[in-house]
Design a protein around this motif. Sequence first.
Motif, PDB file in Angstrom:
ATOM      1  N   VAL A  82       0.842  -1.181   0.000  1.00 20.28           N
ATOM      2  CA  VAL A  82       0.000   0.000   0.000  1.00 20.28           C
ATOM      3  C   VAL A  82       0.880   1.234   0.000  1.00 20.28           C
ATOM      4  N   GLN A  83       0.380   2.319  -0.534  1.00 21.21           N
ATOM      5  CA  GLN A  83       1.120   3.571  -0.512  1.00 21.21           C
ATOM      6  C   GLN A  83       0.996   4.237   0.854  1.00 21.21           C
ATOM      7  N   ALA A  84       1.971   5.050   1.174  1.00 21.33           N
ATOM      8  CA  ALA A  84       1.933   5.809   2.423  1.00 21.33           C
ATOM      9  C   ALA A  84       0.635   6.612   2.504  1.00 21.33           C
ATOM     10  N   GLY A  85       0.040   6.580   3.703  1.00 24.83           N
ATOM     11  CA  GLY A  85      -1.241   7.246   3.897  1.00 24.83           C
ATOM     12  C   GLY A  85      -2.434   6.343   3.690  1.00 24.83           C
ATOM     13  N   GLY A  86      -2.185   5.167   3.156  1.00 26.57           N
ATOM     14  CA  GLY A  86      -3.254   4.230   2.876  1.00 26.57           C
ATOM     15  C   GLY A  86      -3.632   3.397   4.085  1.00 26.57           C
ATOM     16  N   SER A  87      -4.544   2.447   3.856  1.00 29.91           N
ATOM     17  CA  SER A  87      -5.067   1.613   4.934  1.00 29.91           C
ATOM     18  C   SER A  87      -5.042   0.144   4.551  1.00 29.91           C
TER      19      SER A  87
END
Length: 121
Positions: A12-17
């Motif tokens: 997942v990308q940073a900031g994701g869940s």
Amino acid sequence: QVQLVESGGGLVQAGGSLRLSCAASGSIVSINTMGWYRQAPGYERELVATITPGRIPNTANSVKGRFTISRDGAKNTVYLQMNMLKPEDTAVYYCYANVLITGERRQSDCWGQGTQVAVSS
């Protein structure tokens, strides 16, 4: 014999869940504490969060406000909702359960095989 089966890891990308799940099955009489630990390359395994019936969940300072642990007692399942993920959250996440196994007198510490969580910047 007790099995802990984890699911929900991934990239997942940073900031994701991401949401991790762990279901315990087998010769279980009861489960006390369940939780999640993680281990990044070159580091020791560390506590992320644990949950015990009747007690406030224990959450590592590094994830407080971002990760939430919950549990379904009827399903012997523990969850970890991970929001606002950071690259430093990248690790193998292990499910843990303190289980009273059929025929045993004492609780046993049981572990899942781990699920990889990777967070890209």
